[in-house]
Structures are given as structure tokens and as C-alpha cells.
Design a protein around this motif. Structure first.
Motif, PDB file in Angstrom:
ATOM      1  N   THR A   1       1.212  -0.991   0.239  1.00  0.00           N
ATOM      2  CA  THR A   1       0.016  -0.276  -0.060  1.00  0.00           C
ATOM      3  C   THR A   1       0.804   0.929  -0.016  1.00  0.00           C
ATOM      4  O   THR A   1       0.535   2.100  -0.497  1.00  0.00           O
ATOM      5  CB  THR A   1      -1.109  -0.040   1.514  1.00  0.00           C
TER       6      THR A   1
ATOM      7  N   ALA B   1       1.049   4.428  -2.991  1.00  0.00           N
ATOM      8  CA  ALA B   1       0.234   5.333  -2.254  1.00  0.00           C
ATOM      9  C   ALA B   1       1.667   6.406  -2.852  1.00  0.00           C
ATOM     10  O   ALA B   1       1.063   7.817  -1.977  1.00  0.00           O
ATOM     11  CB  ALA B   1      -0.851   5.349  -0.934  1.00  0.00           C
TER      12      ALA B   1
ATOM     13  N   SER C   1      -9.275   7.666   7.404  1.00  0.00           N
ATOM     14  CA  SER C   1      -9.866   7.048   5.902  1.00  0.00           C
ATOM     15  C   SER C   1     -11.904   7.075   6.471  1.00  0.00           C
ATOM     16  O   SER C   1     -12.443   5.765   5.595  1.00  0.00           O
ATOM     17  CB  SER C   1     -10.062   5.536   6.803  1.00  0.00           C
TER      18      SER C   1
ATOM     19  N   ARG D   1      -4.561   7.201   2.083  1.00  0.00           N
ATOM     20  CA  ARG D   1      -4.120   6.039   2.556  1.00  0.00           C
ATOM     21  C   ARG D   1      -3.738   5.479   3.510  1.00  0.00           C
ATOM     22  O   ARG D   1      -2.393   5.577   3.591  1.00  0.00           O
ATOM     23  CB  ARG D   1      -3.571   4.941   1.539  1.00  0.00           C
TER      24      ARG D   1
END
Lengths: 338, 338
Positions: free
Chosen positions: A234, A238, B187, B194
Motif C-alpha cells: 500500500t 500510494a 480513512s 491511504r
């Protein structure tokens, strides 16, 4: 030496995934003839089942569906009927009229050395020899060649019909005209590809060295429980992924350094960067300790992703096409270059 | 602890580029009030000149023009008139009603330690303390705090109003509810961000460690004349950038390993990968030799890119938004997850 924009006849030896993707790449041009040869017994059927997927053009990303693929099986027949695609059951006939011979065979040095010797005996004397190897340099593959100036590495990133990069890695014996030709071939107007010549043979060439350098640190951080496999992925997606899709690493730091560019940045942050460099992980895949952290990485990766399904892979491929397409989009700001 | 979806009042301390971008991020939500404080004498004018650029929403990428920016200066005035944005000339008034205090001040340990002590004395007792530092862990910044459970690192990737990643790095003393709150805040439904919690304080956190690992090898390859700065950047953009924009590194190898996934891949390629790992470059920024290769890297980077102009930077920012937007696009293939 023939002009790279002239019609070419390409013999592809070895039609696994990379070979199929290269077939799609070459057939997307309108002045090519492609001869395909593979030793698998069900080769013709396999080609009809598999090649259609690789005939999708990048410009159509997001538009095609599973039904299109089945329709496009007719496209393979049409290419054959039009004389643009030939299926061979012998190496001799596949290479007989080639201007380019490109192999995607097993990553075995004896196999490749012997293949090139056979090819040299049967191919036209001017044909270019390209190997898609990710690890066996041309200087080793050429051992049994009479003319060692013809062979070079054309290392793709999977899948080559979508991914723009081709690493061109000549041996010290490869002729400059051979390098110029392959660079020209992948740079013709309208090409989505970006060939780059690597100046020295080096394990992993450049792309995989960069990937493995990052992978090693990623494995270390998972080993040390700093972050999970899923969270590390992630983080990469990201931040660095989209950044490096738009700028290389040096241009990113040139930009991040403000008016002083990367020079000022490396000056200002030299202590910080060196401190991180000194502490980067040194995990090892081959020793005892390797078995332990590898198990952790594999377990967490399987839990996070399982086995990717065909639709998931297709979705990822379409997204990849969009990223690549966006790289060449213009937004109307960058007038200063015009 | 307050609910992360509830209205928040955020005091931003330090309005350089990162602070402005965070202001844009927070103001893009409709239930926030933002208090801004910076010590620069022309702060109010600077805010009116600079903030509009950061109020562009990711959804509008490719649509906005230079004229829009000048029009949007009125948007800053509107935010002030609506009571959503307050400009302060003292730390006291900026923090007086905050639920979150976020600092983007100088990267100096004494500065940050002293700032947090001052903030603790004037801020509401429940307010969250977030530092945007890229290198000074919360466990060091908290030295002069009475209550060390309130502070944590929220490390953005520049620019945070576009880049989805936020690295959340608590100290061993940070309360779990504080970590949960910040994770929840970034979130909320509709958030493009993220947040990822890093489990251990480590120099460079995770994103910069991965970036620096790749940078070191990139510098080594330029130093050794394997490839030029410009060609290395092309290689990264034409392969790993788009790949890692769509998949993290572990998922990429899980996919590349076929049915056996990353486990099979690491097994099959262990010798190759370890061979590359053993040969990765060990360049050093601080010793004599460092001066030499650094000069080469800086010279080639300047020749390749010069100083990026404002329109070029804007173009790159719009492209970055498109990459990020494409990450969440669906293509209709991935039915297996639904």
C-alpha cells in the motif's frame, strides 16, 4: 544495414507468455511478417487460444471485453490468411527468410549457445539476433557463433506488448549498427516503446537491479515486523509508484530540491540519506536465516492476495495500459518546452 | 476519544509547501475548520497567493487552468468569511479551540520539543498532536511533554493534498486510541488517502527507506557509467513506475510467480536475486569518493532537466492526479471479488 522503419520479417523462437506478447507487439505494426516456432506438441492450438489476448491494442484499453477476445480468435486466422503470421514446425523454415530472429527460450546457457549456432547456420547472413534473456549476457550466449557482432539482449518488462521498456544490452563484440537498428526499430514514429541502451553487461541489467534493491529492503522491513507485506505494498502504491510513473528517481529529487535541485537536496540531506543507507537491510536468501524470513514474506503475501484470478489479472493489465497511456497525455500547462 | 468522522478543528503550525498542501487536504472536507499560523511576516499575503493552488480537488484534474487559480483567490476569502479558515498571528489563538494540532515546522529537534511543550500548555487537553516530520521520531519530540500519549508522526508524501500515503508512526508511548483516531480521520468514506501505521520507529520510516534503497543503486549505476541519469529515469518510468502504481512489489512478484506465486519465484530465482543483491552498489555520500560521483549525478541531472518551470511542475501535478485516480478505476473484469 537495413532501415529500422523498413518492412521486417521476425522469427520468434519460443512462444511462452513473453513470446506471445512479443508476437502481439510485432503484429501491431503494419509492415511486419511474423514467423513463430515452438517445440510444444499442441503449439498451433495453443497459439489460437492464447495469441488473441495479446492482439489487444493499448489504445483500446478499457474498451475490450471477454467476448471481444473470443471474436478475435478470427483475427489470428485473418493474420495467417493475409500472410502476416506463419506457424512453423521446424526451426529451419521459421528462420529461412527472417530479417530478425528473437528467442524467448529457457534460461539455460547451453541451450542458448547451441540455439544461436543452429540459427547462424540456417538464417540469412544479415539477420539480427535478439535474445529476451533476463540474466544471460550476450557475451556468453555468443560463444559458438562465427559472427559475434550480430547478437544482443533485448530484455523486455512483462508484458512487452504493454510495458514500454526494452533494455538493449550489447556485448563488447556487438556491432554498433546492430544496436542502432534495434533502437530504431522500437523507436519508430507511433511506437509506444522506449528502448534504452545499457552500456555495460551487468547482472540484472538496470531495471531488475533497481527492483531487487527495493525488494531487499521491503523483505527486511517485513522480516523486522516494521510493516506487513500488505501495508508495504500500500505504501509503495500510494507514494513511489505513481511518482515514478510520472518522473524518474533523479527527476523527482531534482524537483524535490527546489531551485537548487538534486545538488542542494543531496547536500542538505546527505547525513540523513547516508544514515538510512548505512542501516538498509542485508537479508540473504540462501542462508539459514533466509528460510525463516522468506516463509514470513510468502505467508503474508499468500494471505494478502492468494492466487490472482484471470479476471483480476485482466483488470490489472487494463489499469497498466491506462498508466502507460497517461504518461504521454498532455495537459496544456507545459508550454515552456514548445 | 472523539469520532474521526465528527467535525474537527485543525490548527496548522508552519505553512510552507507541506503545510499549504495539508490546509488544502483538510479544507476539502466539509466538516472541518482550519486555523493557520506561521511566523513569516507577510503570512496573510503569502496565504492568499499560495493556498488557491492547493484548493484544486483531485476530481477536477485536467480541467483547471491558470485563470481558475486567480479566480480561486476569492475562494480563500469565502472560506474565511464562512468561518472555515482563520489566520492567526499567535500560537495561542491558533491552538485555543483545536481538536487536532499538526506541525510542519523546521526539522530541528530542539524546535519541535519546545513547540510541543508550548502547545501542551495552551491547547485543549484532548487535542491530538501530529508532526509531519520526515525524520525526527515522536519518541524524541515528546521529551518535554507532560502527556506523551498524544503525539505521533503523520508523515506525508509531497504533496499530501494529492498523494494518498500518510505514514502514521506512533512512539512506544502513543496511546492506541490516538493511532486509531488518525487512521480513522484519513480513512473516512470518500477519502482519497491511504494511512498506514508503521509498527516501529525506524530512520526514514518505510517509504523513504524504499526510495533511498533504489536511489543508492541508481547512483551506483550512474557512477559506474552503466547508464546515464536520463536513461535510468526512462527505465524506471517505462517499467517499475507504472507497475508499482498498480501493484505493490510483493503483489507484483506474487503475480510474476504464476500459480506458485512469490514462494515459487523466490525459490526458482534465489541464486539470481542473491547474486544481484550481493553486487548492489555501496556508494557513500560523505567520503571523498562521494564528492566525485555526486558531481556526476548532479551534472547529468541538471543537463537532463535544468530547473523545472512552474508550468512543467503543474503539468506533472495534473498527471500525478490522473495516476492516483486511475488506481481506483474499475474496468468490469474483477468480478471475482464482488
Amino acid at each position: 544495414m537495413s532501415d529500422a522503419t523498413a518492412p521486417q520479417r521476425i522469427a520468434l523462437i519460443g512462444l511462452g507468455t513473453i513470446g506471445m506478447s512479443f508476437a502481439g507487439l510485432h503484429l501491431a505494426r503494419d509492415n511486419t511478417t511474423v514467423d513463430v516456432y515452438d517445440t510444444r506438441p499442441d503449439f498451433e492450438q495453443y497459439l489460437f487460444d492464447t495469441l488473441p489476448h495479446f492482439l489487444v491494442q493499448p489504445e483500446q484499453s478499457g474498451e475490450s471485453t471477454a467476448e471481444d477476445v473470443s471474436t478475435r480468435q478470427g483475427a489470428v486466422r485473418s493474420l495467417i490468411d493475409a500472410g502476416r503470421l506463419h506457424i512453423h514446425t521446424s526451426l529451419e523454415t521459421a528462420c529461412a527468410s527472417a530479417t530478425i530472429i528473437q528467442e524467448q527460450g529457457p534460461e539455460s546457457l547451453p541451450f542458448k549457445q547451441s540455439l544461436w549456432a543452429q540459427v547462424e547456420a540456417i538464417a540469412p547472413a544479415t539477420a539480427h539476433f535478439w535474445t529476451s534473456t533476463s540474466g544471460i549476457p550476450a557475451s556468453k550466449q555468443q560463444a559458438q557463433l562465427q559472427d559475434k557482432t550480430r547478437l544482443l539482449v533485448v530484455h523486455p518488462f512483462n508484458p512487452p506488448h504493454i510495458m514500454p521498456l526494452l533494455e538493449i544490452v550489447p556485448s563488447p563484440e556487438t556491432a554498433t549498427e546492430r544496436v542502432d537498428f534495434v533502437h530504431g526499430y522500437f523507436s519508430v514514429p507511433g511506437s509506444k516503446h522506449r528502448p534504452v541502451v545499457i552500456r555495460k553487461e551487468i547482472p540484472g541489467f538496470v531495471g531488475n537491479r533497481l527492483a531487487f534493491a527495493l525488494l531487499r529492503e521491503a523483505c527486511y522491513l517485513v522480516k523486522e515486523d516494521v510493516v506487513s507485506v500488505k501495508d508495504l505494498d500500500t505504501i509503495l502504491m500510494a507514494s513511489l509508484g505513481p511518482r515514478w510513473a510520472g518522473n524518474g528517481v533523479f527527476e523527482s529529487y531534482q524537483q524535490g530540491g527546489g531551485p537548487g535541485g538534486i545538488g542542494e537536496l543531496l547536500e542538505k540531506l546527505s547525513g540523513t540519506v547516508q544514515h538510512v543507507w548505512d542501516g538498509l537491510g542485508q537479508v540473504n536468501l540462501l542462508d539459514e536465516e533466509g528460510a525463516e524470513w522468506k516463509e514470513k514474506v510468502v505467508k503474508q503475501t499468500n494471505e494478502a492476495y492468494g492466487t490472482l484470478t484471470a479476471p483480476q489479472l485482466r483488470e490489472k493489465e487494463e489499469r497498466l495500459k491506462d498508466f502507460v497511456k497517461t504518461q504521454s497525455k498532455t495537459y496544456g500547462y507545459d508550454k515552456s518546452d514548445v
